[in-house]
Design a protein around this motif. Structure first.
Motif, PDB file in Angstrom:
ATOM      1  N   VAL A 204       2.785 -17.254  -2.532  1.00  0.00           N
ATOM      2  CA  VAL A 204       2.090 -17.624  -1.299  1.00  0.00           C
ATOM      3  C   VAL A 204       3.107 -17.759  -0.170  1.00  0.00           C
ATOM      4  CG1 VAL A 204       0.702 -19.401  -0.153  1.00  0.00           C
ATOM      5  CG2 VAL A 204       0.272 -18.831  -2.556  1.00  0.00           C
ATOM      6  N   LEU A 205       2.914 -16.998   0.904  1.00  0.00           N
ATOM      7  CA  LEU A 205       3.803 -17.060   2.062  1.00  0.00           C
ATOM      8  C   LEU A 205       2.968 -17.432   3.286  1.00  0.00           C
ATOM      9  CD1 LEU A 205       6.794 -16.573   2.757  1.00  0.00           C
ATOM     10  CD2 LEU A 205       6.191 -14.212   3.326  1.00  0.00           C
ATOM     11  N   PRO A 206       2.975 -18.726   3.669  1.00  0.00           N
ATOM     12  CA  PRO A 206       2.091 -19.156   4.757  1.00  0.00           C
ATOM     13  C   PRO A 206       2.548 -18.670   6.132  1.00  0.00           C
ATOM     14  CG  PRO A 206       3.381 -21.014   3.923  1.00  0.00           C
ATOM     15  CD  PRO A 206       3.709 -19.836   3.063  1.00  0.00           C
ATOM     16  N   MET A 207       1.585 -18.445   7.001  1.00  0.00           N
ATOM     17  CA  MET A 207       1.849 -18.130   8.401  1.00  0.00           C
ATOM     18  C   MET A 207       1.824 -19.423   9.211  1.00  0.00           C
ATOM     19  SD  MET A 207      -0.547 -14.729   8.857  1.00  0.00           S
ATOM     20  CE  MET A 207      -1.215 -14.004   7.357  1.00  0.00           C
ATOM     21  N   VAL A 208       2.109 -19.317  10.509  1.00  0.00           N
ATOM     22  CA  VAL A 208       1.983 -20.482  11.383  1.00  0.00           C
ATOM     23  C   VAL A 208       0.497 -20.824  11.530  1.00  0.00           C
ATOM     24  CG1 VAL A 208       4.126 -20.129  12.643  1.00  0.00           C
ATOM     25  CG2 VAL A 208       2.044 -18.974  13.425  1.00  0.00           C
ATOM     26  N   VAL A 209       0.207 -22.098  11.765  1.00  0.00           N
ATOM     27  CA  VAL A 209      -1.183 -22.538  11.839  1.00  0.00           C
ATOM     28  C   VAL A 209      -1.786 -22.240  13.211  1.00  0.00           C
ATOM     29  CG1 VAL A 209      -0.945 -24.322  10.097  1.00  0.00           C
ATOM     30  CG2 VAL A 209      -0.486 -24.878  12.489  1.00  0.00           C
ATOM     31  N   ALA A 210      -3.121 -22.216  13.250  1.00  0.00           N
ATOM     32  CA  ALA A 210      -3.857 -22.017  14.495  1.00  0.00           C
ATOM     33  C   ALA A 210      -5.112 -22.881  14.453  1.00  0.00           C
ATOM     34  CB  ALA A 210      -4.236 -20.543  14.665  1.00  0.00           C
ATOM     35  N   GLN A 211      -5.735 -23.048  15.603  1.00  0.00           N
ATOM     36  CA  GLN A 211      -7.038 -23.705  15.653  1.00  0.00           C
ATOM     37  C   GLN A 211      -8.007 -22.818  16.418  1.00  0.00           C
ATOM     38  OE1 GLN A 211      -8.168 -27.590  17.810  1.00  0.00           O
ATOM     39  NE2 GLN A 211      -8.029 -28.253  15.676  1.00  0.00           N
ATOM     40  N   ASP A 212      -9.165 -22.596  15.803  1.00  0.00           N
ATOM     41  CA  ASP A 212     -10.223 -21.752  16.360  1.00  0.00           C
ATOM     42  C   ASP A 212     -11.235 -22.632  17.083  1.00  0.00           C
ATOM     43  OD1 ASP A 212     -11.942 -19.653  16.867  1.00  0.00           O
ATOM     44  OD2 ASP A 212     -12.702 -19.517  14.820  1.00  0.00           O
ATOM     45  N   HIS A 213     -12.021 -22.021  17.958  1.00  0.00           N
ATOM     46  CA  HIS A 213     -13.124 -22.711  18.647  1.00  0.00           C
ATOM     47  C   HIS A 213     -14.400 -21.934  18.334  1.00  0.00           C
ATOM     48  CE1 HIS A 213      -9.582 -24.108  20.763  1.00  0.00           C
ATOM     49  NE2 HIS A 213     -10.281 -24.974  21.455  1.00  0.00           N
ATOM     50  N   LYS A 214     -15.185 -22.433  17.369  1.00  0.00           N
ATOM     51  CA  LYS A 214     -16.366 -21.693  16.909  1.00  0.00           C
ATOM     52  C   LYS A 214     -17.593 -21.838  17.818  1.00  0.00           C
ATOM     53  CE  LYS A 214     -15.248 -19.660  12.955  1.00  0.00           C
ATOM     54  NZ  LYS A 214     -15.230 -18.186  12.881  1.00  0.00           N
ATOM     55  N   PRO A 215     -17.959 -23.066  18.251  1.00  0.00           N
ATOM     56  CA  PRO A 215     -19.188 -23.197  19.057  1.00  0.00           C
ATOM     57  C   PRO A 215     -19.100 -22.406  20.360  1.00  0.00           C
ATOM     58  CG  PRO A 215     -18.521 -25.326  18.188  1.00  0.00           C
ATOM     59  CD  PRO A 215     -17.380 -24.386  17.930  1.00  0.00           C
ATOM     60  N   ALA A 216     -20.251 -21.968  20.850  1.00  0.00           N
ATOM     61  CA  ALA A 216     -20.302 -21.050  21.993  1.00  0.00           C
ATOM     62  C   ALA A 216     -19.902 -21.693  23.314  1.00  0.00           C
ATOM     63  CB  ALA A 216     -21.707 -20.456  22.112  1.00  0.00           C
ATOM     64  N   TYR A 217     -20.118 -23.002  23.447  1.00  0.00           N
ATOM     65  CA  TYR A 217     -19.977 -23.622  24.767  1.00  0.00           C
ATOM     66  C   TYR A 217     -18.928 -24.720  24.783  1.00  0.00           C
ATOM     67  CZ  TYR A 217     -24.501 -21.298  24.874  1.00  0.00           C
ATOM     68  OH  TYR A 217     -25.507 -20.369  24.751  1.00  0.00           O
ATOM     69  N   ASP A 218     -18.530 -25.090  25.994  1.00  0.00           N
ATOM     70  CA  ASP A 218     -17.523 -26.131  26.186  1.00  0.00           C
ATOM     71  C   ASP A 218     -17.920 -27.417  25.458  1.00  0.00           C
ATOM     72  OD1 ASP A 218     -16.329 -24.294  27.812  1.00  0.00           O
ATOM     73  OD2 ASP A 218     -16.496 -25.445  29.664  1.00  0.00           O
ATOM     74  N   GLN A 244       1.195 -30.174   2.953  1.00  0.00           N
ATOM     75  CA  GLN A 244       0.244 -30.690   1.962  1.00  0.00           C
ATOM     76  C   GLN A 244      -0.850 -29.661   1.686  1.00  0.00           C
ATOM     77  OE1 GLN A 244      -1.723 -34.293   3.192  1.00  0.00           O
ATOM     78  NE2 GLN A 244      -2.834 -34.535   1.256  1.00  0.00           N
ATOM     79  N   ALA A 245      -1.308 -28.986   2.742  1.00  0.00           N
ATOM     80  CA  ALA A 245      -2.355 -27.972   2.576  1.00  0.00           C
ATOM     81  C   ALA A 245      -1.856 -26.793   1.742  1.00  0.00           C
ATOM     82  CB  ALA A 245      -2.837 -27.492   3.941  1.00  0.00           C
ATOM     83  N   VAL A 246      -0.610 -26.389   1.964  1.00  0.00           N
ATOM     84  CA  VAL A 246      -0.036 -25.299   1.171  1.00  0.00           C
ATOM     85  C   VAL A 246       0.088 -25.733  -0.284  1.00  0.00           C
ATOM     86  CG1 VAL A 246       1.987 -23.841   0.810  1.00  0.00           C
ATOM     87  CG2 VAL A 246       1.199 -24.304   3.148  1.00  0.00           C
ATOM     88  N   ARG A 247       0.584 -26.965  -0.496  1.00  0.00           N
ATOM     89  CA  ARG A 247       0.836 -27.476  -1.853  1.00  0.00           C
ATOM     90  C   ARG A 247      -0.451 -27.748  -2.626  1.00  0.00           C
ATOM     91  NH1 ARG A 247       2.928 -32.305  -0.569  1.00  0.00           N
ATOM     92  NH2 ARG A 247       0.975 -33.379  -1.063  1.00  0.00           N
ATOM     93  N   ASP A 248      -1.451 -28.325  -1.937  1.00  0.00           N
ATOM     94  CA  ASP A 248      -2.656 -28.794  -2.640  1.00  0.00           C
ATOM     95  C   ASP A 248      -3.831 -27.819  -2.569  1.00  0.00           C
ATOM     96  OD1 ASP A 248      -1.176 -31.039  -3.133  1.00  0.00           O
ATOM     97  OD2 ASP A 248      -2.197 -32.311  -1.678  1.00  0.00           O
ATOM     98  N   ILE A 249      -3.744 -26.822  -1.671  1.00  0.00           N
ATOM     99  CA  ILE A 249      -4.887 -25.925  -1.480  1.00  0.00           C
ATOM    100  C   ILE A 249      -4.508 -24.458  -1.677  1.00  0.00           C
ATOM    101  CG2 ILE A 249      -6.536 -25.054   0.231  1.00  0.00           C
ATOM    102  CD1 ILE A 249      -6.670 -27.967   1.326  1.00  0.00           C
ATOM    103  N   LEU A 250      -3.590 -23.937  -0.853  1.00  0.00           N
ATOM    104  CA  LEU A 250      -3.295 -22.502  -0.925  1.00  0.00           C
ATOM    105  C   LEU A 250      -2.646 -22.110  -2.251  1.00  0.00           C
ATOM    106  CD1 LEU A 250      -2.094 -21.563   2.678  1.00  0.00           C
ATOM    107  CD2 LEU A 250      -4.222 -20.928   1.564  1.00  0.00           C
ATOM    108  N   GLN A 251      -1.595 -22.852  -2.643  1.00  0.00           N
ATOM    109  CA  GLN A 251      -0.932 -22.496  -3.897  1.00  0.00           C
ATOM    110  C   GLN A 251      -1.859 -22.677  -5.105  1.00  0.00           C
ATOM    111  OE1 GLN A 251       2.401 -21.122  -4.206  1.00  0.00           O
ATOM    112  NE2 GLN A 251       1.325 -20.589  -6.106  1.00  0.00           N
TER     113      GLN A 251
END
Length: 425
Positions: A204-218, A244-251
């Protein structure tokens, strides 16, 4: 080497753009591509689900490597098809891609291997699903089991909203066969996080994290979309949480798939909620996120083709990723009415090559008509800017947005705002 990118959205434009920077890439083809991709690649009018025609193109043009952008071809088995023909391709095979193709499959796998996620139940009967919703109450999350272009999830704040979502998915079948089953989950609260990784077997080689904005409006209001914008890094979430996410989830997920005999070679995308108990999985995707790719790849300093090749060839354990320190922020310009019905064919103005060097406009739903770009999708453009921090990246992105126009243009005006406010508290 000649490379084919399968797909025609903003993610695929970003992939083509990044691959073009590799000294190993001589020429890029994209099928079907879009108006903007045509500036940097040879677009071929072949649908992403026409595997035979795509393979024929690869063989005819001497294409050495194929990269799959969207989820549907992966779930339908394009990787199996190409490998059977002896053609090199990036992405998980059909069985492994079930982690995205079936939410119940992914949830059952997480339950079996103790991977942190929301409590859930799966239903194929409307009456039973409705009864369960009334037993547990709201807020509650209703998910169509199959693919629904990012729109099959409803975070219901009331029982009425939950019932309406069940009606749409299971009775009205607005998502077709994807609504044959529903997954009903507890509603997690916290900060959302998109964490993508290159996965090759148990590596597993993680990338840098991001945050998405799913809802259509402000203000995170309105219906869910495929994504209205994103930013990277996510300064309000510490590196300890990411580790922690890499250790407990992705891997553990990579190990779980290997233990189940799933040959996973591709990108594993974890949509996470950082709760008071730590990060938990909202969903897994079997490919690059969209629009997260538009803020992650501009920060990647490494040769993308080399990383993709190492992933599919089992050499990922010998790769180290290098990243730019800069921040990136993407604002999606959408058609009026999206994610509902919308009109196409409106001329787009302001797409001049004079946009400054740190700003890149990725085309998601465009085509050319008589030499001019026109709208051709729900999400039309992704305006991405780089800056020394999120404040600068955000200012540059919105300054560029102000110069781009088409009839019915709709976009969120608060991409990255929450992160900047929280960072400066």
């Amino acid at each position: 080497m000649r490379v084919l990118v399968v797909g025609g959205g903003g993610r695929e434009h970003a992939l083509c753009w990044k691959l073009k920077q590799s000294p190993r890439v001589e020429e890029i083809f994209c099928a079907p591509g879009n108006g903007g991709i045509a500036d940097i690649a040879t677009c071929v009018d072949i649908d992403a689900d026409d595997f035979a025609a795509l393979a024929q193109l690869v063989e005819k043009e001497g294409i050495g490597y194929t990269v799959v952008g969207p989820e549907q071809p992966l779930i339908d088995g394009i990787v199996d098809d190409f490998r059977d023909r002896g053609l090199a391709i990036f992405g998980p095979n059909r069985k492994a891609a079930q982690v995205e193709g079936s939410k119940s499959f992914a949830k059952d796998l997480m339950a079996k291997y103790d991977i942190p996620t929301a409590a859930y139940r799966t239903f194929s009967d409307f009456t039973s699903a409705r009864k369960y919703v009334h037993e547990v109450g709201a807020p509650i999350v209703i998910k169509a089991d199959g693919l629904a272009a990012g729109k099959g999830v409803t975070v219901a704040k009331t029982l009425e909203e939950a019932e309406a979502a069940l009606e749409r998915v299971m009775k009205n079948r607005v998502f077709g066969g994807a609504g044959g089953e529903v997954v009903i989950e507890e509603c997690l609260s916290g900060e959302e996080l998109s964490l993508m990784a290159f996965v090759s077997g148990r590596t597993v080689l993680p990338m840098v994290v991001a945050q998405d904005h799913k809802p259509a409006y402000d203000g995170d209001n309105g219906p869910n979309t495929g994504g209205m914008g994103a930013y990277s890094p996510v300064p309000q979430i510490g590196s300890d949480v990411v580790q922690q996410a890499v250790r407990d989830i992705l891997q553990p997920m990579a190990d779980a798939m290997a233990a189940e005999g799933l040959d996973y070679r591709g990108v594993l995308y974890a949509g996470l909620m950082v709760t008071a108990e730590g990060p938990k999985v909202i969903e897994f995707n079997a490919r690059f996120g969209d629009p997260e790719t538009q803020v992650v790849l501009p920060r990647l300093r490494s040769d993308l083709l080399e990383v993709l090749s190492a992933t599919s060839e089992g050499r990922l354990d010998r790769v180290e990723l290098e990243w730019e320190e800069q921040s990136a922020l993407c604002v999606v310009l959408a058609s009026g009415g999206y994610p509902g019905s919308y009109e196409k064919g409106f001329p787009i103005s302001g797409l001049s090559p004079d946009i400054e060097a740190d700003v890149k406009v990725f085309h998601a739903g465009t085509r050319t008509r008589r030499g001019q770009f026109v709208t051709d999708g729900g999400r039309v453009l992704g305006v991405t800017a780089l800056g020394t921090d999120l404040v600068e990246a955000r200012e540059k992105a919105y300054a560029a947005v102000d110069g781009i126009h088409f009839s019915g243009r709709h976009y969120r005006r608060d991409i990255g705002h929450k992160a900047i406010v929280m960072q400066h508290l």
